[in-house]
Structures are given as structure tokens and as C-alpha cells.
Design a protein around this motif. Structure first.
Motif, PDB file in Angstrom:
ATOM      1  N   GLU A 131     -38.747 -13.755 -15.908  1.00 47.73           N
ATOM      2  CA  GLU A 131     -37.612 -13.337 -15.087  1.00 47.73           C
ATOM      3  C   GLU A 131     -38.062 -12.685 -13.782  1.00 47.73           C
ATOM      4  O   GLU A 131     -37.543 -12.991 -12.705  1.00 47.73           O
ATOM      5  N   HIS A 132     -39.030 -11.784 -13.855  1.00 52.21           N
ATOM      6  CA  HIS A 132     -39.470 -11.069 -12.662  1.00 52.21           C
ATOM      7  C   HIS A 132     -39.975 -12.050 -11.608  1.00 52.21           C
ATOM      8  O   HIS A 132     -39.624 -11.956 -10.425  1.00 52.21           O
ATOM      9  N   GLN A 133     -40.793 -13.026 -12.034  1.00 47.17           N
ATOM     10  CA  GLN A 133     -41.348 -13.976 -11.078  1.00 47.17           C
ATOM     11  C   GLN A 133     -40.261 -14.887 -10.512  1.00 47.17           C
ATOM     12  O   GLN A 133     -40.265 -15.196  -9.310  1.00 47.17           O
ATOM     13  N   GLN A 134     -39.315 -15.301 -11.353  1.00 49.21           N
ATOM     14  CA  GLN A 134     -38.240 -16.173 -10.873  1.00 49.21           C
ATOM     15  C   GLN A 134     -37.376 -15.464  -9.832  1.00 49.21           C
ATOM     16  O   GLN A 134     -37.047 -16.033  -8.784  1.00 49.21           O
ATOM     17  N   LEU A 135     -37.034 -14.215 -10.097  1.00 47.20           N
ATOM     18  CA  LEU A 135     -36.159 -13.488  -9.175  1.00 47.20           C
ATOM     19  C   LEU A 135     -36.903 -13.077  -7.911  1.00 47.20           C
ATOM     20  O   LEU A 135     -36.306 -13.006  -6.838  1.00 47.20           O
ATOM     21  N   GLU A 136     -38.205 -12.803  -8.023  1.00 42.86           N
ATOM     22  CA  GLU A 136     -38.988 -12.512  -6.827  1.00 42.86           C
ATOM     23  C   GLU A 136     -39.066 -13.746  -5.931  1.00 42.86           C
ATOM     24  O   GLU A 136     -39.003 -13.638  -4.703  1.00 42.86           O
ATOM     25  N   GLY A 137     -39.221 -14.920  -6.547  1.00 38.80           N
ATOM     26  CA  GLY A 137     -39.216 -16.156  -5.756  1.00 38.80           C
ATOM     27  C   GLY A 137     -37.885 -16.390  -5.076  1.00 38.80           C
ATOM     28  O   GLY A 137     -37.822 -16.848  -3.928  1.00 38.80           O
ATOM     29  N   TRP A 138     -36.792 -16.069  -5.788  1.00 39.32           N
ATOM     30  CA  TRP A 138     -35.463 -16.211  -5.177  1.00 39.32           C
ATOM     31  C   TRP A 138     -35.316 -15.244  -4.014  1.00 39.32           C
ATOM     32  O   TRP A 138     -34.765 -15.599  -2.963  1.00 39.32           O
ATOM     33  N   ARG A 139     -35.788 -14.017  -4.184  1.00 37.59           N
ATOM     34  CA  ARG A 139     -35.697 -13.026  -3.112  1.00 37.59           C
ATOM     35  C   ARG A 139     -36.498 -13.467  -1.898  1.00 37.59           C
ATOM     36  O   ARG A 139     -36.098 -13.255  -0.751  1.00 37.59           O
ATOM     37  N   TRP A 140     -37.633 -14.099  -2.139  1.00 41.12           N
ATOM     38  CA  TRP A 140     -38.466 -14.583  -1.031  1.00 41.12           C
ATOM     39  C   TRP A 140     -37.730 -15.659  -0.239  1.00 41.12           C
ATOM     40  O   TRP A 140     -37.781 -15.695   0.985  1.00 41.12           O
ATOM     41  N   ASN A 141     -37.047 -16.566  -0.948  1.00 37.13           N
ATOM     42  CA  ASN A 141     -36.334 -17.661  -0.278  1.00 37.13           C
ATOM     43  C   ASN A 141     -34.998 -17.219   0.315  1.00 37.13           C
ATOM     44  O   ASN A 141     -34.492 -17.880   1.227  1.00 37.13           O
ATOM     45  N   ARG A 142     -34.433 -16.123  -0.185  1.00 40.37           N
ATOM     46  CA  ARG A 142     -33.131 -15.640   0.306  1.00 40.37           C
ATOM     47  C   ARG A 142     -33.257 -14.175   0.718  1.00 40.37           C
ATOM     48  O   ARG A 142     -32.664 -13.293   0.074  1.00 40.37           O
ATOM     49  N   PRO A 143     -34.070 -13.874   1.742  1.00 36.88           N
ATOM     50  CA  PRO A 143     -34.284 -12.462   2.102  1.00 36.88           C
ATOM     51  C   PRO A 143     -32.988 -11.790   2.516  1.00 36.88           C
ATOM     52  O   PRO A 143     -32.182 -12.346   3.260  1.00 36.88           O
ATOM     53  N   GLY A 144     -32.793 -10.577   2.001  1.00 36.27           N
ATOM     54  CA  GLY A 144     -31.611  -9.801   2.348  1.00 36.27           C
ATOM     55  C   GLY A 144     -30.417 -10.064   1.467  1.00 36.27           C
ATOM     56  O   GLY A 144     -29.419  -9.335   1.548  1.00 36.27           O
ATOM     57  N   ASP A 145     -30.465 -11.094   0.608  1.00 35.76           N
ATOM     58  CA  ASP A 145     -29.329 -11.417  -0.264  1.00 35.76           C
ATOM     59  C   ASP A 145     -29.508 -10.759  -1.629  1.00 35.76           C
ATOM     60  O   ASP A 145     -30.598 -10.362  -2.007  1.00 35.76           O
ATOM     61  N   ARG A 146     -28.397 -10.689  -2.366  1.00 35.02           N
ATOM     62  CA  ARG A 146     -28.398 -10.166  -3.719  1.00 35.02           C
ATOM     63  C   ARG A 146     -27.897 -11.238  -4.676  1.00 35.02           C
ATOM     64  O   ARG A 146     -27.104 -12.099  -4.295  1.00 35.02           O
ATOM     65  N   LEU A 147     -28.365 -11.174  -5.922  1.00 39.53           N
ATOM     66  CA  LEU A 147     -27.868 -12.110  -6.925  1.00 39.53           C
ATOM     67  C   LEU A 147     -26.500 -11.699  -7.432  1.00 39.53           C
ATOM     68  O   LEU A 147     -25.692 -12.553  -7.779  1.00 39.53           O
ATOM     69  N   LEU A 148     -26.232 -10.377  -7.481  1.00 36.34           N
ATOM     70  CA  LEU A 148     -24.966  -9.878  -8.013  1.00 36.34           C
ATOM     71  C   LEU A 148     -24.450  -8.754  -7.137  1.00 36.34           C
ATOM     72  O   LEU A 148     -25.216  -7.890  -6.703  1.00 36.34           O
ATOM     73  N   ASP A 149     -23.153  -8.767  -6.889  1.00 33.71           N
ATOM     74  CA  ASP A 149     -22.502  -7.711  -6.108  1.00 33.71           C
ATOM     75  C   ASP A 149     -21.194  -7.322  -6.781  1.00 33.71           C
ATOM     76  O   ASP A 149     -20.597  -8.107  -7.533  1.00 33.71           O
ATOM     77  N   ILE A 150     -20.737  -6.099  -6.487  1.00 38.57           N
ATOM     78  CA  ILE A 150     -19.423  -5.636  -6.920  1.00 38.57           C
ATOM     79  C   ILE A 150     -18.474  -5.677  -5.726  1.00 38.57           C
ATOM     80  O   ILE A 150     -18.807  -5.163  -4.650  1.00 38.57           O
ATOM     81  N   ASP A 151     -17.347  -6.322  -5.911  1.00 36.76           N
ATOM     82  CA  ASP A 151     -16.316  -6.342  -4.871  1.00 36.76           C
ATOM     83  C   ASP A 151     -15.525  -5.035  -5.002  1.00 36.76           C
ATOM     84  O   ASP A 151     -14.541  -4.946  -5.741  1.00 36.76           O
ATOM     85  N   SER A 182     -10.785  -2.325 -14.051  1.00 37.14           N
ATOM     86  CA  SER A 182     -11.250  -3.690 -13.796  1.00 37.14           C
ATOM     87  C   SER A 182     -12.316  -3.642 -12.718  1.00 37.14           C
ATOM     88  O   SER A 182     -12.145  -2.954 -11.696  1.00 37.14           O
ATOM     89  N   VAL A 183     -13.389  -4.364 -12.941  1.00 39.90           N
ATOM     90  CA  VAL A 183     -14.444  -4.481 -11.938  1.00 39.90           C
ATOM     91  C   VAL A 183     -14.542  -5.951 -11.537  1.00 39.90           C
ATOM     92  O   VAL A 183     -14.515  -6.848 -12.389  1.00 39.90           O
ATOM     93  N   PHE A 184     -14.589  -6.197 -10.244  1.00 38.26           N
ATOM     94  CA  PHE A 184     -14.694  -7.557  -9.729  1.00 38.26           C
ATOM     95  C   PHE A 184     -16.141  -7.813  -9.327  1.00 38.26           C
ATOM     96  O   PHE A 184     -16.719  -7.048  -8.541  1.00 38.26           O
TER      97      PHE A 184
END
Length: 506
Positions: A131-151, A182-184
Motif C-alpha cells: 500500500e505505501h509504495q502504491q500510494l507514494e507512486g500515485w502521489r508522485w504522478n498526482r502532486p498536490g492531490d489527495r485520494l480522499l477528501d471531506i466535503d 452525515s459526512v460527505f
């Protein structure tokens, strides 16, 4: 007489068989479908004794909380499989936080806030291990983005919602069980981003939305685990989930009634089912400063140390142990301890634990695809190149030699021997190779200053001597058009004030 006795034996044998068949048929009738009852069997004394230890049905423990994701489940899921819910990337989905306690249950939570952590994690066990390596690779390809956010504007009755820069796939908040809460949530990663590309298209990997709830402990922190639940999801590009839901529904409509009975009906909402709490050593990015930055330094700001560092582009450059480059190639005979040191020295700290049992030969046997699968596309390719010790081929190679003062006619200095006769000393011309990557005049000047042991701050101008002896000012365009493996003799001339030097490339 003998024949009569034989007939009597046959008659006796036939009668015995008939009696035996009748006894068997009697047993079958007693245990037939009409007479057989499991309650009668359980009423036996041996089962009564064991049954007394089981809790009554009305005492079945219900979970203290229930979480409901307001998104429809897929109709193309078989009866005994877990539900699957399709989500659109970036769309806000409501998760209702329900207090499911019975009267008098957990009274210590009354009038107190609880903390919930919502995560998007991998469903596949294989991806959970990396998981750590997969998400680090995603962060590298999508700098500044998050996988999950709360509206936050759409959420109801949540307090202190927080997202941490080191945990791109999680967010937490406080909520009061006595209020309608409720959380969005918004999921920004799509399922196909973690699928290795194979022939015949891609099939997105499933994720899980998991919520862990904690009570406040004696120390004031919410660390006492109360409840965890999760559900399986797949995330598509915007409006892709709606199309997939429609496609599944149309496929089910074409099936026969007998086939439809094997599948679950589609529900308007998804109830998260109980699960184990997510481990404490969840994904935490420790490589925030690893993203490469590219800066352009003016020529006047270079110092001797920066000149020396710039020479590291040479294929023959050997970095010192404290440098950030590859120090040496990993040996196949390296022990597990040596392999760990090599990983740390080459900036693969986050994978040291993953390869904690790998020797040098084990690591070198991994293919490029293996490393990309384990470490993600960015670090996987970088680790593969480091293991194979692949040097970057320079764009231009230039050979230079500093001309000795006795040989320079521009300085008009000639030596004399002991008899007072004019003499010119001959010396061996030793050339240095300069490897250029940027193809700029500034890069060539600082590398020439390094090999000629000249202070960079004293160099005013650099000229190239033309075919008729004219001096042409060195420019980026000139360096760009230099033929590969050009050879130059470097002469140094002091300016009129004697405060600087002019370099002439002949």
C-alpha cells in the motif's frame, strides 16, 4: 431326498433376505423426510448439555454504530458475495453516521463526542501489502492531490474535520451521537490507476471505504477503539459509475428468472459491514521532500562547491557516501545488511522494511515489471536503473586542455635558459573530458573553471578563436552547435585592470 432338502435351504434363504429387506425399509421410514426432525435430535441429553452454554437468540450483540453510504449497490453481485458499489471520481457521497446502541449500552459515551477516521484503502490483499509504495507512486504522478477528501460545506454535525498532508487517503472528524450526523466524502483516485497495463484492456481494482470510531481515553485522546466497518467500492471517471450501473442493470434484465435468483437485488444505499480495525501503521508519507525541484542558478552565484557538484553529471563521477547520487552498484554477493545499507544510501529508505529479507542477489533478480508492481511506476523505474547502474548518456562531450603560460603567445611571455638564450618549453598536453547535459554556455564555463582550477568569479568572458584568429564570444547557441567530442586548448588572459580573466578556446 437330497433334492427336497435343497429346496428347503433355498426357501429358508429367501425368507431371511425378505426379513432383512423389511428391516431396512423400516429404518428408512423412521428417518424419512416426514418423520425426521432436528429439534428431536437436539433434545437429546448430550446436546442439551452443550446448548446451555450458547447465548439466546434475543441476546445477539448488535454493533453500537452503523454507517450507511448513500450510493446504490450493483445488481450484478452473486448472493453470497460482498456488495459492490460504484462511485464517480470527485463526486460527494453522503455517509450517515448512526447510533445503533441499545438502551443502557455503553452509557459512558452519553453526551460525549467520538472520533471517526474514514479511509479509502485497497481491497486486494496483494495491494494491501504494498500500500505505501502504491500510494507514494500515485502521489508522485498526482502532486498536490489527495485520494480522499471531506466535503465540509455539505457535511452535517461534524466537528473539527482534519486532513493530514502525510495521509492522503484518510480524514478524521468528531461527531455527537445524539445528533443526526452525515459526512460527505470524495474519492479522487480511480480504480484503473492501480492496474498494471496488460494486453486486452484494463480492469480496475476494487477499493474499500473503511470507518474506524474511537472513544476518548483517560489521556484526553480518542484512542479507545469502539467499532469498524467497511464496504467494497469501485471508482470511475465522472459519470462512469452511472454508466456501469446502467450496464449491469441491463445485463440482469436479459437473464432468465432462474439466473436472477443467484444474484442480489440492487439496494439504494450501501450498509458498511463490520470488520477489523485498520492497523496503526497505515500509510503515512515520509517522503514529502523527495519530489525533485529544478532551479536555475545565475552564473554569478556559482561558487567553488557548486562547480564541483555540477561535475557529477560525468559518467565517471563517483559520489561520496553522503551524496544523493548512486554511490556504487549493488553486488550480487551483498549480504542482507549490505543491501539495507545500499537502499538507504540510494534514497530508498521507505522500501528498506519491504526488502528487509532480501540479499543482493535476491534484489538483482527482480525484473523491471516486478519493481514497478512493488514500488509503483516512479520509484520502481528508479530502483531498477540504480540496480543496473545505468548512467545517463551526456548530450555533448568536449575535451579541453589548459595551455601552459610558456606556450601561450597571447601573454607574450617567453622563458630564457641559463645562458640567456630564448627557449620554449614543451610539455605533454593532457585533456579533460567535460560531459554536458544542459548545452549552455554557463554549464561549459563552470566545468572548464573546475578542470583548469580557476576561480569562477574571476572569469569575465570566454571566447572561441575563429579560423582567421578572431575571437567570438561564447553563447548558448554556439555550445548547442558544437560537434561532439570537440577538442580545445584553453588560454587565460588577464583583462586590462588585472582583476579578471578572459578564456580563449582554440
Amino acid at each position: 431326498m437330497a433334492w427336497v432338502l435343497k429346496m428347503d435351504d433355498a426357501s429358508i434363504e429367501s425368507g431371511l433376505v425378505h426379513d432383512f429387506d423389511a428391516s431396512l425399509s423400516g429404518i428408512g421410514q423412521e428417518l424419512g423426510a416426514g418423520a425426521y426432525s432436528m429439534s428431536d435430535v437436539l433434545a437429546l441429553p448430550i446436546f442439551k448439555q452443550e446448548d446451555s452454554s450458547l447465548p439466546p437468540e434475543n441476546e445477539t450483540k448488535n454493533p453500537p454504530f452503523q454507517y450507511v453510504l448513500c450510493a446504490a449497490t450493483s445488481p450484478a453481485v452473486k448472493l453470497h458475495d460482498e456488495t459492490l458499489t460504484y462511485l464517480n471520481q470527485g463526486q460527494s457521497y453522503e455517509v450517515r453516521m448512526l447510533d445503533n446502541r441499545k438502551p443502557g449500552e455503553l452509557p459512558e459515551l452519553n453526551n460525549k463526542m467520538v472520533k471517526s477516521i474514514v479511509r479509502v484503502v485497497f481491497h486486494d490483499r496483494r495491494l494491501q501489502y504494498t500500500e505505501h509504495q502504491q500510494l507514494e507512486g500515485w502521489r508522485w504522478n498526482r502532486p498536490g492531490d489527495r485520494l480522499l477528501d471531506i466535503d465540509i460545506p455539505m457535511s452535517v454535525a461534524i466537528v473539527e474535520p482534519k486532513t493530514h498532508s502525510s495521509q492522503l487517503n484518510a480524514a478524521d472528524f468528531l461527531w455527537d451521537m445524539n445528533k443526526r450526523t452525515s459526512v460527505f466524502v470524495q474519492v479522487h483516485c480511480i480504480s484503473t490507476e492501480f492496474t498494471p497495463r496488460k494486453h486486452g484492456g484494463e480492469k480496475g481494482v476494487p477499493f474499500r471505504i473503511q470507518i474506524d470510531t474511537f472513544a476518548q481515553g483517560d489521556g484526553g485522546e480518542h484512542t479507545e477503539h469502539l467499532h469498524s466497518a467497511s464496504c467494497q467500492i469501485k471508482v470511475f471517471k465522472p459519470k462512469g459509475a452511472d454508466r456501469k450501473q446502467k450496464t449491469d442493470r441491463e445485463k440482469m434484465e436479459k437473464r432468465t428468472p432462474q439466473e436472477k435468483e443467484k444474484y442480489q437485488p440492487s439496494y439504494d444505499t450501501t450498509i458498511l459491514s463490520e470488520c477489523s480495525p485498520w492497523p496503526d501503521n497505515a500509510y503515512v508519507s515520509t517522503n514529502q521532500a523527495a519530489t525533485p525541484t529544478f532551479t536555475s542558478t545565475p552564473l554569478s552565484t556559482y561558487t567553488t562547491s557548486s562547480v564541483l557538484d555540477s561535475d557529477s553529471s560525468s559518467p565517471n563521477h563517483q559520489a561520496d557516501p553522503g551524496s544523493h547520487g548512486n554511490s556504487e552498484q549493488l553486488s550480487p554477493t551483498a549480504s542482507i545488511q549490505d543491501t539495507q545499507k545500499w537502499l538507504l544510501k540510494n534514497r530508498f529508505n521507505s522500501y528498506a522494511r519491504l526488502f528487509s529479507h532480501f540479499s543482493g542477489s535476491d534484489l538483482l533478480k527482480l525484473t523491471r515489471d516486478d519493481l514497478v508492481q512493488i514500488c509503483g511506476p516512479a520509484d520502481g523505474i528508479r530502483l531498477f536503473n540504480a540496480l543496473k547502474s545505468r548512467s545517463v548518456r551526456p548530450r555533448l562531450t568536449v575535451y579541453v586542455c589548459q595551455e601552459s603560460p610558456q606556450e601561450s603567445p597571447l601573454l607574450e611571455r617567453h622563458g630564457t635558459n641559463e645562458n640567456g638564450e630564448h627557449s620554449i618549453s614543451s610539455s605533454l598536453h593532457v585533456y579533460h573530458a567535460l560531459y554536458l547535459e544542459e548545452l549552455t554556455a554557463a554549464e561549459l564555463i563552470r566545468k572548464m573553471a573546475c578542470v583548469c582550477c580557476l576561480p569562477l568569479g574571476r572569469i569575465n568572458q570566454v571566447y572561441r578563436q575563429g579560423p582567421t584568429g578572431i575571437h567570438i564570444l561564447l553563447s548558448d547557441q554556439m555550445v548547442y552547435n558544437l560537434p561532439d567530442e570537440s577538442c580545445f586548448l584553453i588560454s587565460t588572459v588577464e583583462d586590462e585592470l588585472g582583476e579578471g580573466l578572459h578564456l580563449i578556446m582554440k
